[in-house]
Design a protein around this motif. Structure first.
Motif, short mmCIF file in Angstrom:
data_model
loop_
_atom_site.label_atom_id
_atom_site.label_comp_id
_atom_site.label_asym_id
_atom_site.label_seq_id
_atom_site.Cartn_x
_atom_site.Cartn_y
_atom_site.Cartn_z
N ALA A 84 0.76 -1.15 0.04
CA ALA A 84 -0.60 0.24 -0.12
C ALA A 84 1.13 1.36 -0.32
N ALA A 85 2.05 1.65 0.42
CA ALA A 85 2.40 2.51 0.69
C ALA A 85 3.32 2.43 -0.72
N LEU A 86 3.90 1.45 -1.25
CA LEU A 86 4.18 2.01 -2.45
C LEU A 86 3.65 2.20 -3.64
N GLY A 87 2.08 1.81 -3.14
CA GLY A 87 1.19 2.00 -4.71
C GLY A 87 1.84 1.35 -6.02
N LEU A 88 1.64 -0.38 -4.97
CA LEU A 88 2.34 -1.18 -6.76
C LEU A 88 0.35 -1.11 -7.25
N PRO A 89 0.66 -0.67 -8.79
CA PRO A 89 -0.79 -1.58 -9.51
C PRO A 89 -0.83 -3.54 -9.23
N PHE A 90 -2.09 -3.78 -10.21
CA PHE A 90 -1.99 -4.90 -9.82
C PHE A 90 -2.48 -5.65 -11.26
N VAL A 91 -2.46 -6.55 -11.23
CA VAL A 91 -3.17 -7.17 -12.79
C VAL A 91 -3.79 -8.45 -12.33
N ALA A 92 -5.11 -8.64 -12.75
CA ALA A 92 -6.19 -9.97 -11.33
C ALA A 92 -6.81 -10.92 -12.91
N PRO A 93 -5.17 -12.02 -12.70
CA PRO A 93 -5.76 -11.98 -14.84
C PRO A 93 -6.75 -13.57 -14.58
N GLN A 94 -7.81 -14.13 -15.37
CA GLN A 94 -8.59 -14.57 -15.26
C GLN A 94 -8.10 -16.31 -14.19
N GLN A 95 -7.22 -16.40 -14.77
CA GLN A 95 -7.03 -17.49 -13.22
C GLN A 95 -5.52 -17.38 -12.96
N LEU A 96 -4.89 -18.14 -11.40
CA LEU A 96 -3.84 -18.65 -11.63
C LEU A 96 -3.70 -20.20 -10.90
N ASN A 97 -3.12 -20.89 -11.68
CA ASN A 97 -2.79 -21.89 -11.18
C ASN A 97 -2.19 -22.65 -10.09
N TYR A 98 -2.86 -23.65 -9.02
CA TYR A 98 -2.06 -23.73 -8.19
C TYR A 98 -2.53 -25.85 -8.16
N LEU A 99 -1.88 -27.31 -7.05
CA LEU A 99 -2.29 -27.85 -6.77
C LEU A 99 -3.66 -27.53 -6.33
N SER A 100 -4.65 -28.76 -7.16
CA SER A 100 -5.96 -29.38 -6.10
C SER A 100 -5.94 -29.96 -4.87
N ASP A 101 -6.68 -29.99 -4.13
CA ASP A 101 -7.29 -29.89 -3.13
C ASP A 101 -7.64 -31.56 -3.13
N ASP A 102 -7.45 -32.27 -4.38
CA ASP A 102 -7.93 -33.56 -4.64
C ASP A 102 -7.34 -34.51 -3.52
N SER A 103 -8.33 -35.26 -2.77
CA SER A 103 -7.66 -36.62 -1.60
C SER A 103 -6.93 -37.35 -1.94
N LEU A 104 -6.49 -37.51 -3.17
CA LEU A 104 -5.34 -38.39 -3.73
C LEU A 104 -4.16 -38.26 -3.12
N TYR A 105 -4.20 -36.93 -2.73
CA TYR A 105 -2.32 -36.41 -2.52
C TYR A 105 -2.68 -36.85 -1.16
N ASP A 106 -3.59 -37.08 -0.84
CA ASP A 106 -3.74 -37.26 1.24
C ASP A 106 -2.49 -39.00 1.48
N VAL A 107 -2.67 -40.21 0.23
CA VAL A 107 -2.17 -41.54 0.38
C VAL A 107 -1.26 -41.35 -0.90
N SER A 108 -1.32 -40.70 -1.88
CA SER A 108 -0.31 -41.22 -2.90
C SER A 108 0.55 -40.02 -3.04
N LYS A 109 1.78 -39.98 -3.45
CA LYS A 109 2.69 -38.35 -4.22
C LYS A 109 2.37 -38.01 -5.11
N ARG A 146 -4.82 -10.99 -7.12
CA ARG A 146 -3.52 -9.28 -7.33
C ARG A 146 -2.20 -10.01 -7.98
N ILE A 147 -1.74 -9.62 -9.28
CA ILE A 147 -0.24 -10.13 -8.69
C ILE A 147 0.39 -8.56 -9.06
N HIS A 148 0.85 -8.08 -8.72
CA HIS A 148 1.64 -6.79 -8.04
C HIS A 148 2.59 -6.43 -8.68
#
Length: 402
Positions: free
Chosen positions: A128-153, A179-181
């Motif tokens: 906020a102090a730097l006043g950084l502008p940002f873009v908000a893309p349609q999506q940013l991708n992460y790992l899903s919350d699939d329960s598979l990863y509770d038992v399988s790497k 937001r990606i600043h």
């Protein structure tokens, strides 16, 4: 089946997890399904497929003095031709795990061990102090919350085939409203040991970006620069990659598309074991002191990038956000981190990078007193002009030894 048929192919193979998993005993409980198929059994489905389509995969051996020998780049083409691409699904925002709301400075941190130097609230105040502008893309991708990863790497592989299972079990999840600043003109406020990344002016004389030019001139140039920047005794560059969605940008180079999911290339395990792989004669001595592993990313197209690289400030990261994932090569099971979404995450990028600008980010640090990792991901910037060419870039990975 005879003992001969059931025997494993004699492939020198290093597992980054080793005998001790740096993530704790619970990590050992996760299934690692690729291990049923690689190294392959003589006469197995994988063995026979490789004999027919990529026989060199059965005889190739890694040579530490030739780190840029990466024949799996052509093997993967054989897999694609055979109808076995290694493509991870990505769920759109609102599906399955759901999208996300706009992160705000009012978010309260979860009671989890923080990797960074401070809580997100001071970072939000700095934004906020730097006043950084940002873009908000349609999506940013992460790992899903699939329960598979509770038992399988989670895993994906550079092998052309993997028997009856898919070459990756990873499903991504898109989140909207993140937001990606843009930190342009404020680059000095974000440093490698605190934020996990640093934007720098690193001019280069290279303008003809070919394999020959990179290996003969660019990498030695960057080795010298990295030694000076860190005051290091030694720098070992062990990998480089050309990226562009136009895979035929030049006929002589191997181009891969921008990686569109939050990840870290190195983990606590692989940070240790890559020394054994690349510097086997010196690894034990190096481990007595401090070493780092860094990435250096450079855009080759400008002044706009349609798919720039975003970096996550380490001060907004917690250990539980990082999910160890196997990356299986024919000679080595590497390990990186997939990243789970958190509303605490704070993302940054720099607009209008030229080929003399560089982004350096932390892959691993043997010191636990500083930032050790920097999650990063490409994203589609909705603000660039429509005629912006497809982003091309070159990145290297280096071991820096004090």
């Amino acid at each position: 089946m005879s003992a001969t048929i059931r025997s494993r192919l004699s492939v020198p193979f290093l597992d980054s997890v080793g005998e001790e998993d740096e993530h704790g005993p619970a990590s050992k409980a996760l299934a690692r399904p690729w291990m049923s198929y690689w190294p392959p059994q003589v006469g197995s489905e994988v063995y026979l497929l490789l004999q027919q389509t990529a026989p060199e995969a059965l005889s190739w051996r890694f040579n530490p003095t030739r780190p840029f020998d990466r024949p799996w780049q052509t093997w993967v083409k054989a897999a694609i031709s055979a109808g076995k691409p290694c493509v991870s699904r990505v769920l759109s925002p609102g599906n399955a795990s759901g999208g996300c709301s706009m992160p705000t400075s009012e978010t309260t941190p979860a009671p989890s061990q923080r990797l960074g130097a401070s809580r997100p609230r001071p970072l939000d105040a700095e934004i906020a102090a730097l006043g950084l502008p940002f873009v908000a893309p349609q999506q940013l991708n992460y790992l899903s919350d699939d329960s598979l990863y509770d038992v399988s790497k989670p895993f994906h592989t550079r092998l052309p085939f993997l028997g009856e299972i898919r070459r990756s079990n990873i499903t991504g999840q898109g989140y909207s409203g993140i937001r990606i600043h843009d930190l342009s003109d404020h680059e000095d406020e974000f440093t490698l040991d605190i934020s996990g990344f640093q934007y720098l002016r690193v001019p280069t004389v290279i303008r003809d970006w070919t394999k020959e030019a990179v290996e003969s001139h660019y990498l030695p140039e960057m080795e010298t620069w990295l030694k000076g920047f860190f005051g290091a005794q030694r720098v070992h560059i062990y990998a480089y990659t050309f990226r562009c969605d136009n895979r035929e940008r030049t006929s002589t180079e191997h181009w891969v598309g921008p990686f569109m999911r939050a990840h870290c290339d190195v983990s606590l395990n692989s940070g240790l074991r890559r020394l054994d792989l690349h510097l086997p004669h010196d690894a034990n001595q190096i481990k007595k002191g401090r070493w780092r592993m860094v990435g250096l990313w450079r855009a080759l197209t400008g002044p706009h990038q349609d798919q720039p690289l975003a970096v996550l400030d380490n001060r907004s990261l917690v250990q539980d956000d990082l999910i160890p994932a196997d990356i299986v090569f024919p000679h080595y099971c590497d390990e990186g981190y997939e990243v789970r979404y958190s509303p605490l995450h704070r993302w940054f990028y720099k607009q209008r990078m030229t080929s003399d600008d560089a982004l350096m980010f932390k892959l691993y640090d043997s010191s636990s007193d500083v930032s050790r990792f920097c999650p990063h991901s490409a994203f589609i910037d909705p603000t660039v002009p429509r005629d912006t060419p497809q982003r091309a870039s070159v990145e290297l990975r280096a071991i820096v030894i004090d």
